[in-house]
Design a protein around this motif. Structure first.
Motif, PDB file in Angstrom:
ATOM      1  N   TYR A  62       0.828  -1.204   0.000  1.00 14.50           N
ATOM      2  CA  TYR A  62       0.000   0.000   0.000  1.00 14.50           C
ATOM      3  C   TYR A  62       0.869   1.263   0.000  1.00 14.50           C
ATOM      4  O   TYR A  62       0.622   2.195  -0.763  1.00 14.50           O
ATOM      5  CB  TYR A  62      -0.935  -0.005   1.214  1.00 14.50           C
ATOM      6  N   GLU A  63       1.885   1.275   0.844  1.00 14.76           N
ATOM      7  CA  GLU A  63       2.781   2.435   0.903  1.00 14.76           C
ATOM      8  C   GLU A  63       3.497   2.636  -0.430  1.00 14.76           C
ATOM      9  O   GLU A  63       3.664   3.764  -0.889  1.00 14.76           O
ATOM     10  CB  GLU A  63       3.786   2.272   2.042  1.00 14.76           C
ATOM     11  N   VAL A  66       1.027   4.194  -2.857  1.00 13.14           N
ATOM     12  CA  VAL A  66       0.821   5.613  -2.540  1.00 13.14           C
ATOM     13  C   VAL A  66       2.002   6.430  -3.050  1.00 13.14           C
ATOM     14  O   VAL A  66       1.825   7.505  -3.648  1.00 13.14           O
ATOM     15  CB  VAL A  66       0.603   5.812  -1.025  1.00 13.14           C
ATOM     16  N   LYS A  69       1.826   6.719  -6.787  1.00  9.16           N
ATOM     17  CA  LYS A  69       0.763   7.656  -7.154  1.00  9.16           C
ATOM     18  C   LYS A  69       1.247   9.093  -7.014  1.00  9.16           C
ATOM     19  O   LYS A  69       1.010   9.925  -7.892  1.00  9.16           O
ATOM     20  CB  LYS A  69      -0.460   7.431  -6.268  1.00  9.16           C
ATOM     21  N   GLN A  70       1.931   9.402  -5.932  1.00  7.85           N
ATOM     22  CA  GLN A  70       2.439  10.749  -5.725  1.00  7.85           C
ATOM     23  C   GLN A  70       3.460  11.120  -6.791  1.00  7.85           C
ATOM     24  O   GLN A  70       3.464  12.247  -7.293  1.00  7.85           O
ATOM     25  CB  GLN A  70       3.049  10.878  -4.324  1.00  7.85           C
TER      26      GLN A  70
END
Length: 158
Positions: A62-63, A66, A69-70
Motif C-alpha cells: 500500500y505504501e 501511494v 501515485k504521488q
C-alpha cells in the motif's frame, strides 16, 4: 396524601427489585450464533475478499502504491506546466480590423494570412452555413491563433 404516595413508592420499589431478581436468575435461551466463535485466518479473509473482486494488499504494498501515485501526480503536474508554458509561447495575438466594403472572402483571406485560420475557403463556408456571414460587424477585434471557427465568428459578429 403523603401515606398514599409512600405506599405507592414502596410498591414500585418492591416490583422493580422483584423483576430484577427474576431477570438475573432466569437462564437466557441458548443462541448458538452468538456463542459460536468463528476463527478466521488472514489467508481466509484474503481469499474471501479476492473472490468478491477486491484487491488485497499488505501495508508495504500500500505504501509503495501511494508513493508511486504521488510520483505520477507530480510528473503530470510538471507535464501540464510545461504544456501551459509552450501554449502561452505559441499563442499569437492580433488586432484584426474589419473595414467597410470587405467581403467574407476578404476577411477569411486576411485571417489566413495572419495564421489565425488554416483555410480561408472552409472558414467562409462555415460562416455561410452557420449563419454568421450576415452579422459581421465593422471595427477592430482582438484575435489569436488558437481560436476555433465558432469563437472567431462569435467575436466578429458581436
Amino acid at each position: 396524601m403523603r401515606p398514599i404516595i409512600q405506599a405507592f413508592s414502596i410498591g414500585l420499589l418492591t416490583a422493580s427489585v422483584l423483576l430484577g431478581f427474576i431477570y438475573i436468575q432466569t437462564e437466557k435461551p441458548n443462541n448458538e450464533s452468538s456463542e459460536t466463535e468463528v476463527s478466521l485466518t488472514d489467508e481466509d479473509a484474503k481469499d474471501y475478499l479476492e473472490n468478491r473482486g477486491f484487491a488485497v494488499v499488505n501495508g508495504q504494498e500500500y505504501e509503495d502504491l501511494v508513493r508511486q501515485k504521488q510520483q505520477l501526480e507530480s510528473e503530470i503536474d510538471e507535464i501540464n506546466e510545461s504544456e501551459t508554458d509552450s501554449e502561452q509561447e505559441s499563442t499569437e495575438k492580433f488586432i484584426f480590423e474589419v473595414e467597410s466594403g470587405m467581403t467574407l472572402n476578404d476577411i477569411a483571406s486576411e485571417l489566413e494570412q495572419l495564421n489565425i485560420i488554416d483555410d480561408a475557403q472552409s472558414f467562409s463556408q462555415f460562416m455561410e452555413e452557420e449563419g454568421y456571414s450576415r452579422g459581421v460587424q465593422l471595427g477592430e477585434f482582438e484575435l489569436h491563433n488558437r481560436l476555433t471557427y465558432e469563437q472567431i465568428a462569435e467575436i466578429l459578429t458581436r
